[in-house]
Design a protein around this motif. Structure first.
Motif, short mmCIF file in Angstrom:
data_model
loop_
_atom_site.label_atom_id
_atom_site.label_comp_id
_atom_site.label_asym_id
_atom_site.label_seq_id
_atom_site.Cartn_x
_atom_site.Cartn_y
_atom_site.Cartn_z
N PHE A 101 20.25 -12.18 -47.29
CA PHE A 101 20.20 -12.43 -45.85
C PHE A 101 20.31 -11.09 -45.11
O PHE A 101 20.98 -10.17 -45.58
CB PHE A 101 21.33 -13.37 -45.41
N SER A 102 19.66 -11.03 -43.98
CA SER A 102 19.67 -9.78 -43.22
C SER A 102 19.53 -10.08 -41.74
O SER A 102 18.88 -11.06 -41.35
CB SER A 102 18.52 -8.87 -43.68
N ASN A 103 20.14 -9.23 -40.92
CA ASN A 103 19.95 -9.34 -39.47
C ASN A 103 18.52 -9.00 -39.11
O ASN A 103 17.88 -8.15 -39.74
CB ASN A 103 20.91 -8.39 -38.73
N TRP A 104 18.02 -9.65 -38.08
CA TRP A 104 16.62 -9.48 -37.66
C TRP A 104 16.58 -9.26 -36.15
O TRP A 104 17.21 -10.00 -35.39
CB TRP A 104 15.83 -10.74 -38.02
N VAL A 105 15.85 -8.24 -35.74
CA VAL A 105 15.74 -7.91 -34.32
C VAL A 105 14.43 -8.47 -33.78
O VAL A 105 13.36 -8.23 -34.37
CB VAL A 105 15.80 -6.39 -34.08
N ASN A 106 14.52 -9.20 -32.69
CA ASN A 106 13.33 -9.70 -32.00
C ASN A 106 12.47 -8.49 -31.60
O ASN A 106 12.93 -7.62 -30.87
CB ASN A 106 13.77 -10.48 -30.77
N PRO A 107 11.22 -8.38 -32.10
CA PRO A 107 10.41 -7.18 -31.78
C PRO A 107 10.17 -6.99 -30.29
O PRO A 107 10.00 -5.86 -29.83
CB PRO A 107 9.09 -7.45 -32.53
N GLU A 108 10.18 -8.08 -29.54
CA GLU A 108 10.00 -7.96 -28.09
C GLU A 108 11.21 -7.26 -27.46
O GLU A 108 11.06 -6.38 -26.60
CB GLU A 108 9.81 -9.36 -27.48
N GLU A 109 12.40 -7.61 -27.90
CA GLU A 109 13.61 -6.96 -27.40
C GLU A 109 13.67 -5.51 -27.86
O GLU A 109 14.17 -4.64 -27.15
CB GLU A 109 14.84 -7.73 -27.88
N LEU A 110 13.17 -5.24 -29.07
CA LEU A 110 13.17 -3.87 -29.58
C LEU A 110 12.27 -2.98 -28.72
O LEU A 110 12.64 -1.85 -28.39
CB LEU A 110 12.69 -3.86 -31.03
N GLU A 111 11.10 -3.49 -28.34
CA GLU A 111 10.19 -2.72 -27.49
C GLU A 111 10.82 -2.42 -26.14
O GLU A 111 10.73 -1.30 -25.63
CB GLU A 111 8.88 -3.49 -27.30
N GLN A 112 11.48 -3.42 -25.56
CA GLN A 112 12.13 -3.21 -24.26
C GLN A 112 13.25 -2.18 -24.37
O GLN A 112 13.44 -1.34 -23.48
CB GLN A 112 12.68 -4.54 -23.73
#
Length: 400
Positions: A101-112
């Motif tokens: 299991f791993s944490n996952w960052v929403n790519p939309e939030e990463l871009e912002q």
């Protein structure tokens, strides 16, 4: 036809339809109880079905797991035992599956965040994904879309993304379809989505990621490959499964469980059933059952009380108690059928709403519908049986 019906319609139906508003309230009550039971049993069914998504899509005839692990997500065993199993007569191949299991960052939030150069906000409950890792030369997942894209997993930090993952993981599917690749962070390391597949999310897993075992070591270290979550064994053509299983048991230590695919799925379901989640949903279904009994009892009791003089007259004319009790039972069964129909229709809508809101697979299964209908009949019969006491105690001399 109308004249025939007026002469032959059941007495129970005539009494129920005499007060149409009361009948409508009774049907609504039974339907409400049905919706509650349907929802609880549906969620429980979804809870147990979802946990078998991975076991049901594994490639193999027999599977090795740790006897000390409550389920395949929470345990592993030394890889040396997989090598030993591979040497057993009748086993053609033994392939490892690693689950993490791993944490996952929403790519939309990463871009912002990158555009504003703002530090990433702390999340008390970050999004997470389940990782399924294996050697692309030894595929263990029986999903065509995965096996058609194995060559893409050779790229560094490349993963395949489950298009049926939760929406909170981000618009990965839309971005991939637009650009052919999506970049984001997984446990603070760069990861690239290079393909899509369909598996599904559950109440416990937001979504799934498929990656190569080599990429898996970039997150968890090289030593992680020495511990296997599931060993997938493929037997030689014509090999007897039970005979091979017996050889494996004599070769491997008791700490290794040897299961076929059905047994692996049952073990996953049994583990989830032992948790409070399943018990809470069972309790909710039981409460819906009790609510239905109370509602139907109130309707039937009121009906019997209002028509007590008529029932007493029939008893004075010589009608046996069982004949009159059959009328009350008839009313209960009519309410069960009439209440189940709108309850089923409304529950189907509730299922679709839950699927839309959660993206967790939830279907109206025939087994659940039959189970709920049976519970509805029992519920109404119990209510009728309780209401019969009033009728059984009716004495013509007391009434008049």
């Amino acid at each position: 036809m109308r004249t025939w019906w007026q002469a032959h319609k059941p007495l129970g139906w005539a009494q129920l339809t005499h007060r149409k508003m009361r009948l409508l309230v009774a049907i609504t009550g039974v339907a409400f109880a049905n919706i509650l039971i349907f929802t609880q049993l549906g969620l429980k069914d979804m809870l147990f079905d979802g946990v078998t998504l991975v076991p049901d899509h594994l490639e193999g005839d027999l599977f090795l797991t740790s006897a000390y692990a409550p389920n395949i997500d929470l345990g592993d065993f030394p890889k040396i035992y997989l090598y030993q199993a591979n040497a057993v007569e009748g086993v053609r191949s033994a392939s490892p599956l690693y689950i993490g299991f791993s944490n996952w960052v929403n790519p939309e939030e990463l871009e912002q965040s990158e555009e504003s150069n703002a530090p990433e906000e702390f999340q008390l409950f970050p999004n997470s994904v389940k990782i399924l890792a294996f050697n692309p030369r030894q595929p263990v997942i029986a999903i065509e879309a995965v096996n058609q894209q194995l060559d893409r997993l050779s790229a560094p930090s490349a993963v395949l993304y489950d298009r049926l993952g939760q929406e909170k993981l981000g618009p990965v599917v839309e971005q991939f379809q637009a650009s052919g690749i999506v970049s984001t962070l997984m446990s603070n390391q760069r990861v690239y989505v290079v393909g899509l597949f369909d598996l599904g999310s559950t109440l416990f897993d937001n979504g799934h990621i498929v990656m190569s075992d080599w990429s898996y070591t970039q997150w968890f270290g090289k030593e992680v490959l020495e511990k296997v979550s599931v060993g997938c064994l493929t037997l030689e053509p014509g090999a007897d499964l039970e005979r091979v299983r017996s050889r494996l048991r004599s070769t491997l230590p008791p700490s290794i469980k040897i299961l076929d695919q059905a047994e692996l799925s049952v073990a996953e379901q049994a583990f989830r059933a032992s948790l409070p989640n399943g018990k809470v949903l069972n309790f909710g279904a039981a409460m819906g059952f009790v609510v239905g009994i109370v509602i139907v009892y109130q309707v039937l009791y009121t009906d019997v009380s209002e028509h007590l003089p008529e029932y007493a007259t029939l008893k004075a004319m010589g009608y046996a108690d069982r004949t009159l009790l059959a009328v009350v039972l008839q009313e209960a069964l009519i309410l069960a059928v009439l209440g189940f129909i709108p309850g089923y229709a409304a529950s189907y809508g509730v299922y679709q709403l839950l699927v839309m809101l959660t993206r967790v697979p939830l279907t109206m299964k025939t087994t659940v519908a039959v189970q709920v209908f049976g519970l509805t009949l029992v519920m109404c019969v119990i209510s009728g049986a309780i209401a019969m006491n009033k009728l059984r105690a009716a004495d013509p001399a007391d009434v008049f």
